[in-house]
Motif scaffolding. Sequence first.
Motif, PDB file in Angstrom:
ATOM      1  N   GLN A  64       2.328  -5.119  -8.766  1.00 36.90           N
ATOM      2  CA  GLN A  64       0.881  -5.123 -10.404  1.00 36.90           C
ATOM      3  C   GLN A  64      -0.242  -4.204 -11.034  1.00 36.90           C
ATOM      4  OE1 GLN A  64       0.515  -7.983 -11.831  1.00 36.90           O
ATOM      5  NE2 GLN A  64       2.101  -9.326 -10.984  1.00 36.90           N
ATOM      6  N   TYR A  65       0.450  -3.689 -11.200  1.00 34.10           N
ATOM      7  CA  TYR A  65      -0.668  -2.160 -12.079  1.00 34.10           C
ATOM      8  C   TYR A  65      -2.144  -2.556 -12.320  1.00 34.10           C
ATOM      9  CZ  TYR A  65      -1.237   2.683 -13.636  1.00 34.10           C
ATOM     10  OH  TYR A  65      -1.983   4.902 -13.409  1.00 34.10           O
TER      11      TYR A  65
ATOM     12  N   PRO B 293       0.889  -0.932  -0.147  1.00 31.36           N
ATOM     13  CA  PRO B 293      -0.028  -0.135   0.554  1.00 31.36           C
ATOM     14  C   PRO B 293       0.755   1.423  -0.118  1.00 31.36           C
ATOM     15  CG  PRO B 293       0.237  -0.590   2.179  1.00 31.36           C
ATOM     16  CD  PRO B 293       0.490  -1.962   0.981  1.00 31.36           C
ATOM     17  N   LEU B 294       2.073   0.938   0.506  1.00 33.79           N
ATOM     18  CA  LEU B 294       2.728   2.564   0.642  1.00 33.79           C
ATOM     19  C   LEU B 294       3.703   2.541  -0.401  1.00 33.79           C
ATOM     20  CD1 LEU B 294       4.136   2.162   3.816  1.00 33.79           C
ATOM     21  CD2 LEU B 294       2.278   3.357   2.747  1.00 33.79           C
ATOM     22  N   ALA B 295       3.674   1.868  -1.991  1.00 34.62           N
ATOM     23  CA  ALA B 295       4.582   2.311  -2.886  1.00 34.62           C
ATOM     24  C   ALA B 295       3.842   2.778  -3.901  1.00 34.62           C
ATOM     25  CB  ALA B 295       5.183   0.021  -3.156  1.00 34.62           C
ATOM     26  N   GLY B 296       4.456   3.695  -4.714  1.00 35.68           N
ATOM     27  CA  GLY B 296       3.601   4.402  -5.488  1.00 35.68           C
ATOM     28  C   GLY B 296       2.793   5.311  -4.885  1.00 35.68           C
TER      29      GLY B 296
ATOM     30  N   TYR C  47       7.280  10.854 -16.384  1.00 33.40           N
ATOM     31  CA  TYR C  47       8.108  10.050 -15.392  1.00 33.40           C
ATOM     32  C   TYR C  47       7.340   9.223 -14.342  1.00 33.40           C
ATOM     33  CZ  TYR C  47       9.703  10.264 -10.465  1.00 33.40           C
ATOM     34  OH  TYR C  47      10.186   9.899  -9.083  1.00 33.40           O
ATOM     35  N   TYR C  48       6.228   8.910 -14.414  1.00 34.93           N
ATOM     36  CA  TYR C  48       5.204   8.409 -14.067  1.00 34.93           C
ATOM     37  C   TYR C  48       5.188   7.183 -14.530  1.00 34.93           C
ATOM     38  CZ  TYR C  48       0.043   6.268 -12.335  1.00 34.93           C
ATOM     39  OH  TYR C  48      -0.103   5.970 -11.371  1.00 34.93           O
ATOM     40  N   ILE C  49       5.460   7.590 -15.931  1.00 34.95           N
ATOM     41  CA  ILE C  49       5.537   5.679 -17.017  1.00 34.95           C
ATOM     42  C   ILE C  49       6.583   5.198 -16.520  1.00 34.95           C
ATOM     43  CG2 ILE C  49       5.241   4.717 -19.064  1.00 34.95           C
ATOM     44  CD1 ILE C  49       3.594   6.785 -20.152  1.00 34.95           C
ATOM     45  N   ILE C  50       7.925   6.177 -16.803  1.00 35.16           N
ATOM     46  CA  ILE C  50       9.310   5.217 -15.975  1.00 35.16           C
ATOM     47  C   ILE C  50       9.902   4.810 -14.659  1.00 35.16           C
ATOM     48  CG2 ILE C  50      11.930   5.919 -16.192  1.00 35.16           C
ATOM     49  CD1 ILE C  50      11.527   8.209 -18.284  1.00 35.16           C
ATOM     50  N   SER C  51       8.461   5.614 -13.835  1.00 33.43           N
ATOM     51  CA  SER C  51       8.256   4.765 -12.219  1.00 33.43           C
ATOM     52  C   SER C  51       7.974   3.701 -12.701  1.00 33.43           C
ATOM     53  CB  SER C  51       8.630   6.166 -11.747  1.00 33.43           C
ATOM     54  OG  SER C  51       8.791   7.269 -11.794  1.00 33.43           O
TER      55      SER C  51
ATOM     56  N   ARG D 164       7.277   1.639 -14.398  1.00 30.49           N
ATOM     57  CA  ARG D 164       7.764   0.232 -15.329  1.00 30.49           C
ATOM     58  C   ARG D 164       8.923  -0.210 -14.430  1.00 30.49           C
ATOM     59  NH1 ARG D 164       9.384   1.009 -21.193  1.00 30.49           N
ATOM     60  NH2 ARG D 164      10.023  -0.712 -21.079  1.00 30.49           N
ATOM     61  N   LYS D 165       9.932   0.489 -13.350  1.00 29.42           N
ATOM     62  CA  LYS D 165      10.402   0.040 -12.806  1.00 29.42           C
ATOM     63  C   LYS D 165       9.973  -1.087 -11.756  1.00 29.42           C
ATOM     64  CE  LYS D 165      13.769   3.796 -13.537  1.00 29.42           C
ATOM     65  NZ  LYS D 165      14.880   4.988 -12.940  1.00 29.42           N
ATOM     66  N   LEU D 166       9.219  -0.602 -10.987  1.00 31.15           N
ATOM     67  CA  LEU D 166       7.993  -0.721  -9.994  1.00 31.15           C
ATOM     68  C   LEU D 166       7.798  -2.649 -10.715  1.00 31.15           C
ATOM     69  CD1 LEU D 166       6.426   2.322  -8.040  1.00 31.15           C
ATOM     70  CD2 LEU D 166       8.356   0.626  -7.218  1.00 31.15           C
ATOM     71  N   ILE D 167       6.584  -2.426 -11.998  1.00 31.36           N
ATOM     72  CA  ILE D 167       6.575  -3.623 -12.660  1.00 31.36           C
ATOM     73  C   ILE D 167       7.685  -4.276 -12.523  1.00 31.36           C
ATOM     74  CG2 ILE D 167       5.338  -4.250 -14.640  1.00 31.36           C
ATOM     75  CD1 ILE D 167       3.791  -1.758 -14.089  1.00 31.36           C
ATOM     76  N   ARG D 168       8.805  -4.490 -12.827  1.00 30.93           N
ATOM     77  CA  ARG D 168       9.940  -5.200 -13.394  1.00 30.93           C
ATOM     78  C   ARG D 168       9.950  -5.562 -12.186  1.00 30.93           C
ATOM     79  NH1 ARG D 168      11.741  -1.650 -16.904  1.00 30.93           N
ATOM     80  NH2 ARG D 168      13.022  -0.589 -16.052  1.00 30.93           N
TER      81      ARG D 168
END
Length: 351
Positions: A222-223, A138-141, A208-212, A214-218
Amino acid sequence: MTEITKKNWYINGKKSDLAFIILCPLFALIIVALICEPRGTNYVYSTLTPIWFAVAASVLTHAHVLLVFTRSHMNMSVFKRYKYRFTVIPVILLLAMWVSNPLFLLMGFVGVYWDEWHSLMQTFGFGRIYDGKAGNDPLAGRKLDMGMAFVVGLLPNLVLLTYLPKTQIDGAFAEYLVMPLMIVKQYGWLVTSARIPMITFGIAYSIYYIISYRKLIRNGYQYSKAKLALFAVTGITTITIASIYTIADGVFFGNIYHALQYIFIVLVTERSNLSTIVVKKELQTVPKKDHRVGFLIFFLIIIPLVFILAGFRQVTEGVKYAAAFWLMTSLMHFWFDGFIWSVRRQDIGPS
């Protein structure tokens, strides 16, 4: 992501979530498009917008404000834990505004901007819920989503202000931003210079949002598709409104979808609690029957009551003491609602 998680991406149900949360801004846009005319030379307010529509949107807004009390004062599990802040503080604030006219004016100024923040946080909150249902931390992103809620929900309206003709800046800023006329006359011209920086910020932040993410998804994040759809619909409709309609029509648009989303989420989260008002908890053995009782209380008692009070507010806001009372209810709506979501997040997971 498990099959169970995939089936339960929604808060209440697939169709109801789509109608009352994700696509709600689109429905609000359709309502405005059917009733209001595209702006002409007046960017602030169109005389072609029916008065009844402005009144109806205002009453809807006032009505949803009062619904927060079903979450604070009528929910004993919340009220008993923080009863003094739900009773003493509102009374102190109201008395202070009655006694001090400068404080009353200051609280009115605070209310305008808190309202905007509150609306953004509603979109942000729904997005976080959908991501949480996908099994994410819940804190990520969180900060990323908070910024995106600003970009899709408010930034287009701020950009619209930069297109105001010089002859309309004073009235628009004084009425909708509650800014002192002296300051507007002296510095209002600076608004147009902010156009390119704001548009650049919106584009840059989106990248910036998309790039950030993408890193979390890797890394396993689970977006949620529901969050993506909500942000996309909110952004597209807000840009459309700001591009075609007046500032006033944009306010009506925002108030409509915000209020309808809120009415829906209050029903979803409080229907079981409302049923305990008339049915003893130990006798509530069938959840669906509990929900039916909650639905009846909500639609036959609470909704009619808040709309009656909203109509009364509409005709009494010009009276000083009544105006202070109604302003107090708005401020408490912003505070109580944010506070209640914060408490519940701490109850079910990391704070």
